[in-house]
Design a protein around this motif. Structure first.
Motif, PDB file in Angstrom:
ATOM      1  N   LYS A 288     -11.627  -6.685  -6.212  1.00 49.57           N
ATOM      2  CA  LYS A 288     -12.438  -6.704  -4.999  1.00 49.57           C
ATOM      3  C   LYS A 288     -12.193  -5.487  -4.119  1.00 49.57           C
ATOM      4  O   LYS A 288     -13.122  -4.970  -3.478  1.00 49.57           O
ATOM      5  N   TYR A 289     -10.947  -4.988  -4.101  1.00 49.52           N
ATOM      6  CA  TYR A 289     -10.604  -3.941  -3.140  1.00 49.52           C
ATOM      7  C   TYR A 289     -10.185  -2.610  -3.767  1.00 49.52           C
ATOM      8  O   TYR A 289      -9.910  -1.657  -3.027  1.00 49.52           O
ATOM      9  N   GLN A 290     -10.173  -2.513  -5.095  1.00 46.14           N
ATOM     10  CA  GLN A 290      -9.762  -1.251  -5.720  1.00 46.14           C
ATOM     11  C   GLN A 290     -10.662  -0.097  -5.293  1.00 46.14           C
ATOM     12  O   GLN A 290     -10.185   0.996  -4.974  1.00 46.14           O
ATOM     13  N   SER A 291     -11.970  -0.350  -5.251  1.00 48.74           N
ATOM     14  CA  SER A 291     -12.910   0.710  -4.889  1.00 48.74           C
ATOM     15  C   SER A 291     -12.772   1.142  -3.425  1.00 48.74           C
ATOM     16  O   SER A 291     -13.227   2.224  -3.034  1.00 48.74           O
ATOM     17  N   LYS A 292     -12.129   0.306  -2.617  1.00 48.83           N
ATOM     18  CA  LYS A 292     -11.932   0.622  -1.206  1.00 48.83           C
ATOM     19  C   LYS A 292     -10.578   1.273  -0.944  1.00 48.83           C
ATOM     20  O   LYS A 292     -10.250   1.572   0.209  1.00 48.83           O
ATOM     21  N   GLY A 293      -9.782   1.436  -2.012  1.00 51.27           N
ATOM     22  CA  GLY A 293      -8.514   2.154  -1.852  1.00 51.27           C
ATOM     23  C   GLY A 293      -7.267   1.351  -2.118  1.00 51.27           C
ATOM     24  O   GLY A 293      -6.161   1.793  -1.781  1.00 51.27           O
ATOM     25  N   LEU A 294      -7.390   0.175  -2.753  1.00 48.06           N
ATOM     26  CA  LEU A 294      -6.213  -0.635  -3.043  1.00 48.06           C
ATOM     27  C   LEU A 294      -5.633  -0.296  -4.416  1.00 48.06           C
ATOM     28  O   LEU A 294      -6.364  -0.214  -5.406  1.00 48.06           O
ATOM     29  N   GLY A 295      -4.348  -0.112  -4.480  1.00 49.85           N
ATOM     30  CA  GLY A 295      -3.637   0.044  -5.739  1.00 49.85           C
ATOM     31  C   GLY A 295      -2.521  -0.975  -5.830  1.00 49.85           C
ATOM     32  O   GLY A 295      -2.059  -1.508  -4.814  1.00 49.85           O
ATOM     33  N   ILE A 296      -2.099  -1.275  -7.029  1.00 45.41           N
ATOM     34  CA  ILE A 296      -0.967  -2.181  -7.258  1.00 45.41           C
ATOM     35  C   ILE A 296      -0.053  -1.531  -8.283  1.00 45.41           C
ATOM     36  O   ILE A 296      -0.527  -0.938  -9.256  1.00 45.41           O
ATOM     37  N   VAL A 297       1.239  -1.652  -8.078  1.00 43.88           N
ATOM     38  CA  VAL A 297       2.232  -1.226  -9.060  1.00 43.88           C
ATOM     39  C   VAL A 297       3.117  -2.423  -9.363  1.00 43.88           C
ATOM     40  O   VAL A 297       3.743  -2.981  -8.449  1.00 43.88           O
TER      41      VAL A 297
END
Length: 372
Positions: A288-297
């Motif tokens: 939902k939010y990757q395109s808005k600038g969210l990343g996860i590691v």
């Protein structure tokens, strides 16, 4: 998933406190006299257990009464237990501090009393305050175990459970402050209050301790832990670190953080049931939010590379993964003082810690707010 030693919420007060206070503190070198009654057994014996639950001695009960003198070289939380009785009958805990300690052991579990010295009087008051809360927790657990049809409202039940846990925690903090000059306050500060959640409170309580308490090794170790927490607290910028990917290649965490407006460090493991159950939500959040600038590691606390890789494949996790395959000794977990998973840390693009420990709806609301 919390380590076993930290799962205390469902236990009675006496057992819960025993888990929290599994150490002794030097206090000089005196004796204590333990006197009391155990009218329910008339004649018999009590077993004296040390702070690790190991037998130390036996105490004779004659005509429902007993007396015992021991060394109080260290202030420990010892346990009295009626031999031949089960389920908490005739059981009580007491601090081994100089003076005359009085105990009334009863046939009704959790109704035995202790007192006579400063810390033991305070311990009794704390038990009287928190035992009713533990009783309510036990009632909720009984409902869960007996209602196999699950007709209860799970969300409401979880809310009640957490409220009771919070009330117990608040009472223990209150008693820590009120008893900071005696052994109960010291032990609550050292063993009960979580530095990751109450660093400011702990700093305040340590400052109020008598100097003899502040010089104890446990206090110095706690202050070192607090320093580590504060170095990775909200508002602090993390230092870059590298761990290996599933392919065995080193990956710099900051190289990923700088790619995104917001990055979540997700501490998890293949063997962690709650982590696996939460993964679908995390994947939805990411989509939902990757395109808005969210990343996860993902930072795994696995020890087996094959199990780690299998879980990534089974769960279809799309974001970068890293681990040193050292389990709870993971260097990143040690740095951030992670003692329960899943555990999440939210960073901005420069690596500044914005939030810690959020999950579910609270996490999504925070992410949405930051990326709006």
């Amino acid at each position: 998933m919390k380590r076993l030693s930290s799962i205390i919420c469902h236990l009675s007060f006496s057992v819960a406190l025993a888990l929290c206070l599994a150490s002794c503190s030097g206090n000089g070198g005196n004796t204590y006299t333990l006197k009391g009654t155990a009218a329910f057994m008339t004649d018999g014996q009590l077993e004296l257990l040390d702070d690790q639950g190991q037998p130390l001695d036996t105490i004779d009960v004659k005509n429902g009464q007993f007396s015992y003198t021991g060394q109080a070289d260290s202030a420990c939380l010892y346990t009295l237990s009626a031999i031949g009785w089960e389920n908490g009958v005739g059981t009580a805990q007491f601090f081994t501090e100089p003076g005359t300690i009085t105990a009334t052991l009863t046939e009704v579990p959790q109704q035995s009393t202790i007192g006579g010295t400063t810390a033991n009087d305070a311990l009794q008051k704390l038990a009287e305050t928190t035992n009713p809360l533990y009783d309510k927790i036990n009632e909720l657990e009984t409902l869960v175990y007996t209602d196999t049809a699950q007709t209860y409202d799970q969300l409401a039940l979880a809310g009640k459970y957490q409220q009771l846990v919070n009330e117990i925690a608040d009472k223990c903090k209150e008693f820590a402050g009120a008893n900071i000059d005696n052994e109960l306050g010291f032990m609550l500060v050292i063993r009960f209050i979580d530095p990751s959640e109450d660093a400011a409170l702990l700093r305040s309580l340590i400052a109020k301790m008598p100097e003899k308490f502040r010089q104890r090794q446990q206090t110095k170790e706690l202050e070192a832990r607090l320093q580590a927490f504060e170095a990775t607290g909200i508002g602090q910028t993390i230092a870059d670190f590298s761990l290996n990917t599933p392919q065995g290649e080193p990956l710099s965490v900051m190289s990923e953080v700088k790619k995104n407006k917001l990055t979540i460090l997700d501490f998890w493991a293949s063997w962690c049931g709650p982590c696996r159950r939460e993964m679908p939500f995390m994947k939805e959040l990411y989509a939902k939010y990757q395109s808005k600038g969210l990343g996860i590691v993902g930072i795994s606390l696995d020890e087996s590379a094959s199990e780690w890789n299998r879980a990534i494949e089974e769960l279809k996790i799309p974001w970068p993964q890293m681990s040193d395959l050292r389990g709870w000794e993971c260097s990143a977990a040690q740095t951030f003082q992670v003692n329960a998973i899943p555990y999440l840390i939210v960073l901005d693009q420069e690596g500044k810690i914005l939030q810690k420990g959020l999950r579910g709806e609270e996490l999504e609301q925070f992410v949405a707010q930051q990326l709006q």
